[in-house]
Design a protein around this motif. Structure first.
Motif, PDB file in Angstrom:
ATOM      1  N   ARG A  12       0.878  -1.176   0.050  1.00  0.00           N
ATOM      2  CA  ARG A  12      -0.106  -0.039  -0.076  1.00  0.00           C
ATOM      3  C   ARG A  12       0.793   1.160  -0.155  1.00  0.00           C
ATOM      4  NH1 ARG A  12      -4.138  -1.180   3.856  1.00  0.00           N
ATOM      5  NH2 ARG A  12      -5.380  -1.907   2.337  1.00  0.00           N
ATOM      6  N   ARG A  13       1.935   1.243   0.829  1.00  0.00           N
ATOM      7  CA  ARG A  13       2.820   2.513   0.998  1.00  0.00           C
ATOM      8  C   ARG A  13       3.552   2.768  -0.584  1.00  0.00           C
ATOM      9  NH1 ARG A  13       6.500   0.760   4.618  1.00  0.00           N
ATOM     10  NH2 ARG A  13       4.816   0.400   5.841  1.00  0.00           N
ATOM     11  N   VAL A  14       3.922   1.796  -1.039  1.00  0.00           N
ATOM     12  CA  VAL A  14       4.603   1.819  -2.495  1.00  0.00           C
ATOM     13  C   VAL A  14       3.539   2.149  -3.516  1.00  0.00           C
ATOM     14  CG1 VAL A  14       5.906   0.728  -4.379  1.00  0.00           C
ATOM     15  CG2 VAL A  14       6.642   0.211  -1.855  1.00  0.00           C
ATOM     16  N   ALA A  15       2.395   1.630  -3.370  1.00  0.00           N
ATOM     17  CA  ALA A  15       1.266   1.958  -4.338  1.00  0.00           C
ATOM     18  C   ALA A  15       0.834   3.672  -4.268  1.00  0.00           C
ATOM     19  CB  ALA A  15       0.072   1.105  -4.113  1.00  0.00           C
ATOM     20  N   LYS A  16       0.864   4.016  -2.967  1.00  0.00           N
ATOM     21  CA  LYS A  16       0.522   5.466  -2.740  1.00  0.00           C
ATOM     22  C   LYS A  16       1.610   6.314  -3.354  1.00  0.00           C
ATOM     23  CE  LYS A  16      -2.433   5.297   1.370  1.00  0.00           C
ATOM     24  NZ  LYS A  16      -2.695   5.793   2.728  1.00  0.00           N
ATOM     25  N   ASP A  17       2.669   5.887  -3.276  1.00  0.00           N
ATOM     26  CA  ASP A  17       3.854   6.502  -3.735  1.00  0.00           C
ATOM     27  C   ASP A  17       3.875   6.657  -5.436  1.00  0.00           C
ATOM     28  OD1 ASP A  17       4.958   7.156  -1.328  1.00  0.00           O
ATOM     29  OD2 ASP A  17       6.600   5.829  -1.558  1.00  0.00           O
ATOM     30  N   LYS A  18       3.294   5.764  -6.102  1.00  0.00           N
ATOM     31  CA  LYS A  18       3.276   5.858  -7.495  1.00  0.00           C
ATOM     32  C   LYS A  18       1.819   6.173  -7.866  1.00  0.00           C
ATOM     33  CE  LYS A  18       6.430   2.248  -8.983  1.00  0.00           C
ATOM     34  NZ  LYS A  18       6.365   1.384 -10.213  1.00  0.00           N
ATOM     35  N   GLY A  19       0.994   6.624  -6.947  1.00  0.00           N
ATOM     36  CA  GLY A  19      -0.165   7.444  -7.533  1.00  0.00           C
ATOM     37  C   GLY A  19      -1.734   6.779  -7.281  1.00  0.00           C
ATOM     38  N   ILE A  20      -1.384   5.485  -6.715  1.00  0.00           N
ATOM     39  CA  ILE A  20      -2.898   4.882  -6.338  1.00  0.00           C
ATOM     40  C   ILE A  20      -3.440   5.194  -5.000  1.00  0.00           C
ATOM     41  CG2 ILE A  20      -3.933   2.506  -6.038  1.00  0.00           C
ATOM     42  CD1 ILE A  20      -1.495   1.401  -8.001  1.00  0.00           C
ATOM     43  N   SER A  21      -4.282   5.949  -4.866  1.00  0.00           N
ATOM     44  CA  SER A  21      -4.790   6.562  -3.644  1.00  0.00           C
ATOM     45  C   SER A  21      -5.103   5.738  -2.463  1.00  0.00           C
ATOM     46  CB  SER A  21      -6.005   7.664  -3.811  1.00  0.00           C
ATOM     47  OG  SER A  21      -6.963   6.744  -4.437  1.00  0.00           O
ATOM     48  N   SER A  38       1.832 -19.327  -7.576  1.00  0.00           N
ATOM     49  CA  SER A  38       1.784 -20.708  -6.697  1.00  0.00           C
ATOM     50  C   SER A  38       1.628 -20.593  -5.372  1.00  0.00           C
ATOM     51  CB  SER A  38       3.383 -21.280  -6.904  1.00  0.00           C
ATOM     52  OG  SER A  38       3.777 -22.216  -6.049  1.00  0.00           O
ATOM     53  N   GLU A  39       0.951 -21.511  -4.666  1.00  0.00           N
ATOM     54  CA  GLU A  39       0.614 -21.327  -3.159  1.00  0.00           C
ATOM     55  C   GLU A  39       1.863 -21.525  -2.494  1.00  0.00           C
ATOM     56  OE1 GLU A  39      -2.364 -20.903  -1.434  1.00  0.00           O
ATOM     57  OE2 GLU A  39      -3.224 -20.490  -3.210  1.00  0.00           O
ATOM     58  N   ASP A  40       2.751 -22.142  -3.006  1.00  0.00           N
ATOM     59  CA  ASP A  40       4.177 -22.503  -2.445  1.00  0.00           C
ATOM     60  C   ASP A  40       5.141 -21.161  -2.298  1.00  0.00           C
ATOM     61  OD1 ASP A  40       3.225 -24.833  -1.814  1.00  0.00           O
ATOM     62  OD2 ASP A  40       4.323 -25.835  -3.661  1.00  0.00           O
ATOM     63  N   ALA A  41       4.849 -20.182  -2.985  1.00  0.00           N
ATOM     64  CA  ALA A  41       5.849 -19.075  -2.978  1.00  0.00           C
ATOM     65  C   ALA A  41       5.842 -18.345  -1.849  1.00  0.00           C
ATOM     66  CB  ALA A  41       5.325 -18.247  -4.060  1.00  0.00           C
ATOM     67  N   GLU A  42       6.993 -17.538  -1.563  1.00  0.00           N
ATOM     68  CA  GLU A  42       7.151 -16.795  -0.346  1.00  0.00           C
ATOM     69  C   GLU A  42       7.032 -15.198  -0.613  1.00  0.00           C
ATOM     70  OE1 GLU A  42       9.845 -17.697   2.831  1.00  0.00           O
ATOM     71  OE2 GLU A  42       9.713 -19.749   2.496  1.00  0.00           O
ATOM     72  N   PHE A  43       6.412 -14.523   0.076  1.00  0.00           N
ATOM     73  CA  PHE A  43       6.483 -12.892  -0.168  1.00  0.00           C
ATOM     74  C   PHE A  43       7.871 -12.491  -0.137  1.00  0.00           C
ATOM     75  CE2 PHE A  43       5.861  -8.428   0.757  1.00  0.00           C
ATOM     76  CZ  PHE A  43       5.021  -8.019  -0.220  1.00  0.00           C
ATOM     77  N   ASN A  44       8.197 -11.609  -0.995  1.00  0.00           N
ATOM     78  CA  ASN A  44       9.608 -10.934  -1.105  1.00  0.00           C
ATOM     79  C   ASN A  44       9.444  -9.535  -1.147  1.00  0.00           C
ATOM     80  OD1 ASN A  44      12.111 -10.131  -1.300  1.00  0.00           O
ATOM     81  ND2 ASN A  44      12.859 -11.724  -2.526  1.00  0.00           N
ATOM     82  N   THR A  45       9.940  -8.527  -0.493  1.00  0.00           N
ATOM     83  CA  THR A  45       9.724  -7.081  -0.660  1.00  0.00           C
ATOM     84  C   THR A  45      10.364  -6.820  -1.875  1.00  0.00           C
ATOM     85  OG1 THR A  45      11.658  -6.862   0.521  1.00  0.00           O
ATOM     86  CG2 THR A  45       9.691  -6.859   1.917  1.00  0.00           C
ATOM     87  N   ALA A  46      11.044  -7.296  -2.425  1.00  0.00           N
ATOM     88  CA  ALA A  46      11.954  -6.870  -3.798  1.00  0.00           C
ATOM     89  C   ALA A  46      10.838  -6.950  -4.870  1.00  0.00           C
ATOM     90  CB  ALA A  46      13.006  -7.978  -4.002  1.00  0.00           C
ATOM     91  N   ASP A  47       9.759  -7.848  -4.716  1.00  0.00           N
ATOM     92  CA  ASP A  47       8.858  -7.973  -5.699  1.00  0.00           C
ATOM     93  C   ASP A  47       7.564  -6.998  -5.605  1.00  0.00           C
ATOM     94  OD1 ASP A  47       9.994 -10.539  -6.584  1.00  0.00           O
ATOM     95  OD2 ASP A  47       8.825 -11.603  -5.098  1.00  0.00           O
ATOM     96  N   ILE A  48       7.612  -6.113  -4.706  1.00  0.00           N
ATOM     97  CA  ILE A  48       6.680  -4.955  -4.605  1.00  0.00           C
ATOM     98  C   ILE A  48       6.408  -4.156  -5.353  1.00  0.00           C
ATOM     99  CG2 ILE A  48       5.827  -2.953  -3.108  1.00  0.00           C
ATOM    100  CD1 ILE A  48       6.874  -4.375  -0.628  1.00  0.00           C
ATOM    101  N   PRO A  49       7.484  -3.567  -6.230  1.00  0.00           N
ATOM    102  CA  PRO A  49       7.314  -2.741  -7.470  1.00  0.00           C
ATOM    103  C   PRO A  49       6.348  -3.486  -8.515  1.00  0.00           C
ATOM    104  CG  PRO A  49       9.443  -2.483  -6.691  1.00  0.00           C
ATOM    105  CD  PRO A  49       8.789  -3.622  -5.797  1.00  0.00           C
ATOM    106  N   GLN A  50       6.648  -4.847  -8.646  1.00  0.00           N
ATOM    107  CA  GLN A  50       6.062  -5.573  -9.463  1.00  0.00           C
ATOM    108  C   GLN A  50       4.513  -5.894  -9.338  1.00  0.00           C
ATOM    109  OE1 GLN A  50       8.834  -6.567  -8.488  1.00  0.00           O
ATOM    110  NE2 GLN A  50      10.223  -6.587 -10.404  1.00  0.00           N
ATOM    111  N   ILE A  51       4.203  -5.970  -8.088  1.00  0.00           N
ATOM    112  CA  ILE A  51       2.709  -6.147  -7.444  1.00  0.00           C
ATOM    113  C   ILE A  51       1.982  -4.957  -7.775  1.00  0.00           C
ATOM    114  CG2 ILE A  51       1.370  -6.351  -5.516  1.00  0.00           C
ATOM    115  CD1 ILE A  51       3.885  -8.357  -4.491  1.00  0.00           C
ATOM    116  N   VAL A  52       2.765  -3.805  -7.529  1.00  0.00           N
ATOM    117  CA  VAL A  52       2.278  -2.263  -7.791  1.00  0.00           C
ATOM    118  C   VAL A  52       1.840  -2.162  -9.006  1.00  0.00           C
ATOM    119  CG1 VAL A  52       2.391  -0.059  -7.337  1.00  0.00           C
ATOM    120  CG2 VAL A  52       3.203  -1.471  -5.514  1.00  0.00           C
TER     121      VAL A  52
END
Length: 190
Positions: A12-21, A38-52
């Protein structure tokens, strides 16, 4: 994969920085699930920009002519106040009519405060340059008129002095002629 509150807040923090209110938690969960297929994947903060980026792609496009939430819209009264305050800060004295004239030439929508400040400052500078140019032209015109009058005055003065000189020369000639006549009367014949 377990999506925690911390994951959602980081996205949410990165999304707000990119303009998503205000992306909802559900929108963020869907974007994370779409990214990690995949259900087996683990969340990685490096992936946040792609998620945003996934969240951005899901946002409806902004219609033309409507400012996004990141844009700054300035009303006429605010523009007047900004012009007056900025002029005062840079040491320029403006009267109310000049402030109004400058403010009317400034756009109402800006992408950033920096753009707004630059627009106001540039408008004031352009106005001052115009005013100085107009005053300079007025002074040049006045100087030309004064020189022309002085030239006329010099010509008239020159004519007067020339007439006086002729009168003095004529008077000298007449005086010499009279003096010769008087001297001739006192001459002893030999």
């Amino acid at each position: 994969m377990e999506i925690t509150r911390s994951h959602i807040e980081n996205v949410r923090r990165v999304a707000k920085d990119k303009g998503i209110s205000s992306p909802t938690s559900e929108q963020i969960r869907e974007a994370i699930a779409q990214f990690y297929d995949s259900e087996d994947a683990e969340f990685n903060t490096a992936d946040i920009p792609q998620i945003v980026d996934i969240l951005l792609a899901q946002q409806p496009p902004q219609p033309l002519g409507i400012f996004s939430e990141l844009s700054i819209v300035v009303a006429e009264e605010e523009k007047h106040n900004l012009v007056a305050e900025t002029a005062q800060q840079i040491g320029v004295n403006l009267v109310a009519s000049e402030i109004k004239q400058i403010a009317q030439g400034i756009a109402s929508g800006f992408d950033s405060r920096e753009q707004l400040f630059n627009e106001v400052t540039n408008a004031i500078v352009a106005f001052i340059e115009y005013r100085i140019g107009a005053q300079s032209d007025t002074l040049k015109d006045a100087a030309l008129r004064i020189r022309a009058k002085l030239g006329e005055g010099n010509s008239a003065t020159r004519d007067v002095f020339h007439a006086i000189r002729q009168d003095v020369d004529s008077t000298n000639t007449d005086f010499k002629r009279h003096l010769e006549g008087i001297t001739a009367l006192f001459t002893i014949p030999s």
